[in-house]
Design a protein around this motif. Structure first.
Motif, PDB file in Angstrom:
ATOM      1  N   ASP A  22       0.835  -1.199   0.000  1.00 22.96           N
ATOM      2  CA  ASP A  22       0.000   0.000   0.000  1.00 22.96           C
ATOM      3  C   ASP A  22       0.869   1.248   0.000  1.00 22.96           C
ATOM      4  N   ASN A  23       0.258   2.330  -0.514  1.00 24.92           N
ATOM      5  CA  ASN A  23       0.962   3.610  -0.599  1.00 24.92           C
ATOM      6  C   ASN A  23       0.931   4.333   0.737  1.00 24.92           C
ATOM      7  N   LEU A  24       1.657   3.820   1.722  1.00 22.55           N
ATOM      8  CA  LEU A  24       1.795   4.602   2.948  1.00 22.55           C
ATOM      9  C   LEU A  24       3.241   4.539   3.390  1.00 22.55           C
ATOM     10  N   VAL A  50       5.331   0.143  -4.508  1.00 23.84           N
ATOM     11  CA  VAL A  50       4.802  -0.343  -5.784  1.00 23.84           C
ATOM     12  C   VAL A  50       4.514   0.840  -6.694  1.00 23.84           C
ATOM     13  N   ASP A  51       4.630   0.628  -7.974  1.00 24.20           N
ATOM     14  CA  ASP A  51       4.283   1.714  -8.893  1.00 24.20           C
ATOM     15  C   ASP A  51       3.755   1.164 -10.217  1.00 24.20           C
ATOM     16  N   ARG A  52       2.558   1.525 -10.523  1.00 22.62           N
ATOM     17  CA  ARG A  52       1.952   1.326 -11.841  1.00 22.62           C
ATOM     18  C   ARG A  52       0.621   2.080 -11.812  1.00 22.62           C
ATOM     19  N   ILE A  53       0.355   2.868 -12.808  1.00 22.04           N
ATOM     20  CA  ILE A  53      -0.918   3.587 -12.847  1.00 22.04           C
ATOM     21  C   ILE A  53      -1.946   2.682 -13.506  1.00 22.04           C
ATOM     22  N   ALA A 112      10.077   9.636  -2.548  1.00 23.71           N
ATOM     23  CA  ALA A 112       9.999  10.208  -3.899  1.00 23.71           C
ATOM     24  C   ALA A 112       8.698   9.773  -4.568  1.00 23.71           C
ATOM     25  N   LYS A 113       8.353   8.503  -4.423  1.00 30.75           N
ATOM     26  CA  LYS A 113       7.127   7.997  -5.071  1.00 30.75           C
ATOM     27  C   LYS A 113       5.878   8.656  -4.464  1.00 30.75           C
ATOM     28  N   LEU A 114       5.807   8.662  -3.129  1.00 25.08           N
ATOM     29  CA  LEU A 114       4.606   9.207  -2.479  1.00 25.08           C
ATOM     30  C   LEU A 114       4.454  10.706  -2.747  1.00 25.08           C
ATOM     31  N   LEU A 122       4.748  11.345  -7.313  1.00 26.69           N
ATOM     32  CA  LEU A 122       3.627  10.773  -8.072  1.00 26.69           C
ATOM     33  C   LEU A 122       2.291  10.923  -7.320  1.00 26.69           C
ATOM     34  N   ASN A 123       2.209  10.352  -6.133  1.00 24.21           N
ATOM     35  CA  ASN A 123       0.903  10.323  -5.456  1.00 24.21           C
ATOM     36  C   ASN A 123       0.466  11.720  -5.005  1.00 24.21           C
ATOM     37  N   GLY A 124       1.410  12.549  -4.557  1.00 23.14           N
ATOM     38  CA  GLY A 124       1.059  13.913  -4.153  1.00 23.14           C
ATOM     39  C   GLY A 124       0.539  14.706  -5.344  1.00 23.14           C
ATOM     40  N   THR A 125       1.200  14.576  -6.488  1.00 25.93           N
ATOM     41  CA  THR A 125       0.772  15.339  -7.664  1.00 25.93           C
ATOM     42  C   THR A 125      -0.548  14.793  -8.206  1.00 25.93           C
ATOM     43  N   HIS A 126      -0.765  13.497  -8.056  1.00 25.32           N
ATOM     44  CA  HIS A 126      -2.084  12.951  -8.401  1.00 25.32           C
ATOM     45  C   HIS A 126      -3.182  13.669  -7.615  1.00 25.32           C
ATOM     46  N   LEU A 127      -2.943  13.871  -6.319  1.00 22.84           N
ATOM     47  CA  LEU A 127      -3.969  14.550  -5.509  1.00 22.84           C
ATOM     48  C   LEU A 127      -4.174  15.981  -5.994  1.00 22.84           C
ATOM     49  N   ARG A 186      -7.909   5.711 -18.186  1.00 21.31           N
ATOM     50  CA  ARG A 186      -8.944   6.555 -17.549  1.00 21.31           C
ATOM     51  C   ARG A 186      -8.805   6.461 -16.030  1.00 21.31           C
ATOM     52  N   HIS A 187      -7.968   7.318 -15.478  1.00 25.04           N
ATOM     53  CA  HIS A 187      -7.777   7.314 -14.028  1.00 25.04           C
ATOM     54  C   HIS A 187      -8.638   8.440 -13.478  1.00 25.04           C
ATOM     55  N   GLU A 188      -9.740   8.071 -12.875  1.00 25.75           N
ATOM     56  CA  GLU A 188     -10.739   9.090 -12.550  1.00 25.75           C
ATOM     57  C   GLU A 188     -10.415   9.857 -11.274  1.00 25.75           C
ATOM     58  N   ASP A 240      -6.829  10.424   4.587  1.00 20.42           N
ATOM     59  CA  ASP A 240      -5.735   9.488   4.896  1.00 20.42           C
ATOM     60  C   ASP A 240      -4.503   9.797   4.058  1.00 20.42           C
ATOM     61  N   LYS A 241      -4.712  10.386   2.878  1.00 19.96           N
ATOM     62  CA  LYS A 241      -3.612  10.548   1.930  1.00 19.96           C
ATOM     63  C   LYS A 241      -2.832  11.850   2.144  1.00 19.96           C
ATOM     64  N   MET A 242      -3.490  12.843   2.771  1.00 26.99           N
ATOM     65  CA  MET A 242      -2.923  14.184   2.853  1.00 26.99           C
ATOM     66  C   MET A 242      -1.518  14.220   3.479  1.00 26.99           C
ATOM     67  N   PRO A 258       1.012  11.792   4.271  1.00 26.51           N
ATOM     68  CA  PRO A 258       2.202  11.223   3.627  1.00 26.51           C
ATOM     69  C   PRO A 258       2.503  11.815   2.260  1.00 26.51           C
ATOM     70  N   ARG A 259       1.466  12.236   1.541  1.00 24.72           N
ATOM     71  CA  ARG A 259       1.694  12.662   0.160  1.00 24.72           C
ATOM     72  C   ARG A 259       1.936  14.159   0.033  1.00 24.72           C
ATOM     73  N   VAL A 260       1.378  14.944   0.959  1.00 28.53           N
ATOM     74  CA  VAL A 260       1.427  16.399   0.770  1.00 28.53           C
ATOM     75  C   VAL A 260       2.016  17.134   1.967  1.00 28.53           C
TER      76      VAL A 260
END
Ligand code: CS2
Length: 508
Positions: A200-202, A239-242, A304-306, A309-314, A377-379, A389-391, A393-395
């Protein structure tokens, strides 16, 4: 039992994927390299979502294919929804991954799953599977909430699911209860426990998982907790794959690619894939031959990944949805959003990482390219779910460092304001979508505060979501200003006011 080639989808028009349909698939669809049904089960996976099917399950098939070692079939467990289990069972546990980029679609039928289990219908069975002596590895993708952690990083022992599992340890409903139940059975028979790998992404996912498991075990029996502490390895992994959100259009694309065969468990994903795993001892499939890397410490890679990638996704999801976009690819093709995303990575997230400048530039270029992949299509509603929960670690973990170092954080401020504005708009015709969040009810109450600055203050004061931020009053003021602008102005104007001069009007 396997279905035969006469098995049809519910519409009755297209034949359904299954062992019987393999032979008739178009030549360029890759088939499983072994007879499905001939595999042993060496892995249990908790959380049978699209990510698992497009990542670990696929590379486990590749590893078995590279070595011929067939002990690594996967018993995969859906933690709540029954639909994927039903779809897999109707297809002899076969499904297709479609790797899509620039109009090219590589299709591969995956046969690495030996059993699909719906946890709520078979809780005892899940515990038995974890305890099975042939199972050497347990992997997890259960999202942050699945770790049952309180903001302190310790087990949230007062939560209803944890209390249920402590009362009723034979039929646990949480991943933590299932793991402890299985490990307790291994200990009782004097066996060797499996290695448990969080995917998991944590941050420090293996250590957080270990801490939740040990806390839970100690509430059952101190000796069990000691035994787990001494005998069970919980390596961290990144892990990494969109992976696409699973839209109907993807089902149709799969059907076309499979020559008319219907696959209700297909997953579409980008070709890019990495898996970085902390070294551990014990048997495992040769994932390292097919794209995984073992390292002594995953921390640098994980941050770097969180953060990138994940921060910019948010950022793209929350701000992009307000601009009217529904997918990450659409938002990152917008000049203002793309500039904001690059600025965020280069000037806010990047300086908190140990990446060299050239490496950072290259990573940002590659990520922007991956985000723009129009075939995935990543919605926004999917990326944006569970934001509370994401704020951290990612931001805001990076934001905290920037604030302490006196670096401005305009993109992170806008991201937070946009997230708050999602709650403001919830239930109105302008809502970007349904909000799925473990704290949705409490946050809806904050969203009812009429004044935007007071509302921003109430949100940002939540240390359980944002952590402890230096210069809190200043951050609250800036988030309030950004929220006021989002309510009043056009999103691209609000973005442009926050861009560094070199980013304004420049398309990457
Ligand atoms: C995304 C991730 O939905 C999300 O939270 O940021 O699923 C992301 O696509 C993967 O981590 C990419 O490796």
């Amino acid at each position: 039992m396997y279905s035969n080639s006469n098995s049809f989808g519910s519409a009755g028009l297209s034949p359904r994927l299954g062992v019987g349909a393999l032979r008739g698939l178009p030549e360029d669809v890759t088939r499983p390299p072994f007879t499905p049904g001939s595999l042993g089960t060496g892995i249990v996976h908790l959380g049978c979502g699209a990510f698992h099917r497009a990542h670990q399950a696929l590379i486990t098939q590749h590893a078995m294919s590279a070595t011929g070692d067939r002990r690594w079939g996967i018993s995969t467990v859906a933690m709540s929804r029954p639909d994927v289990v039903g779809a897999l069972r109707a297809q002899d546990n076969l499904y297709t991954t479609l790797l899509r980029d620039e109009g090219v679609v590589r299709a591969e039928v995956v046969g690495a799953i030996t059993a699909a289990v719906h946890a709520p219908s078979d809780r005892i069975g899940v515990v038995r599977r974890v305890a099975d002596p042939r199972v050497r590895i347990v992997t997890l993708t259960v999202t942050t909430g699945g770790y049952c952690l309180a903001p302190s990083g310790r087990l949230d022992s007062g939560s209803d699911p944890v209390r249920h599992d402590l009362r009723c340890s034979a039929k646990p409903c949480t991943a933590i209860g299932m793991l402890v139940g299985g490990l307790a059975a291994v200990r009782r028979r004097g066996g060797t426990p499996p290695v448990v790998i969080s995917c998991d992404n944590l941050s420090a996912n293996g250590r957080q998982l270990r801490s939740a498991v040990l806390d839970f075990a100690a509430l059952r029996d101190d000796r069990l907790a000691n035994w787990i502490g001494r005998n069970v390895q919980f390596p961290c992994s990144v892990v990494d794959r969109i992976v696409a959100s699973g839209a109907d259009t993807d089902d149709a694309a799969a059907r076309t690619r499979l020559g008319g065969v219907d696959d209700r468990a297909q997953v579409s994903a980008e070709p890019f894939m990495t898996w970085t795993i902390e070294n551990f001892e014990g048997e495992r499939p040769r994932w390292d031959l097919v794209g995984a890397d073992y390292v002594g410490d995953v921390t640098g890679h994980e941050l770097a990944k969180l953060r990138l990638l994940n921060g910019t996704h948010l950022l793209l999801a929350y701000v992009g949805a307000l601009a009217g976009y529904s997918t990450i690819a659409e938002a990152s093709a917008d000049p203002a959003l793309s500039a904001l995303a690059r600025q965020f990575m280069l000037y806010e997230q990047g300086p908190t990482l140990t990446l060299a400048e050239t490496e950072l530039q290259r990573t940002v270029r590659d990520l922007m390219r991956r985000f723009r992949n129009p075939d995935i299509r990543h919605e926004m509603t999917r990326v944006g779910r569970n934001g509370s929960d994401k704020m951290l670690p990612r931001v805001t973990a990076a934001m905290r460092e920037n604030l302490a170092a006196g670096r401005p954080t305009p993109a992170a401020i806008l991201l937070i304001a946009a997230w708050i504005h999602w709650f403001d708009l919830c239930g109105t015709p302008k809502a970007p979508g349904q909000i799925i969040d473990p704290r949705a009810a409490e946050l809806a109450r904050l969203a009812a505060i009429p004044d935007p600055h007071r509302r921003a203050r109430a949100f940002v004061a939540r240390t359980d979501i944002f952590g402890v931020l230096p210069h809190l009053g200043h951050v609250q003021q800036e988030v309030g200003d950004a929220l006021t602008e989002l309510i009043r102005d056009n999103v691209s104007e609000v973005i442009e006011r926050r861009l560094r001069p070199e980013f304004v009007g420049r398309v990457a």
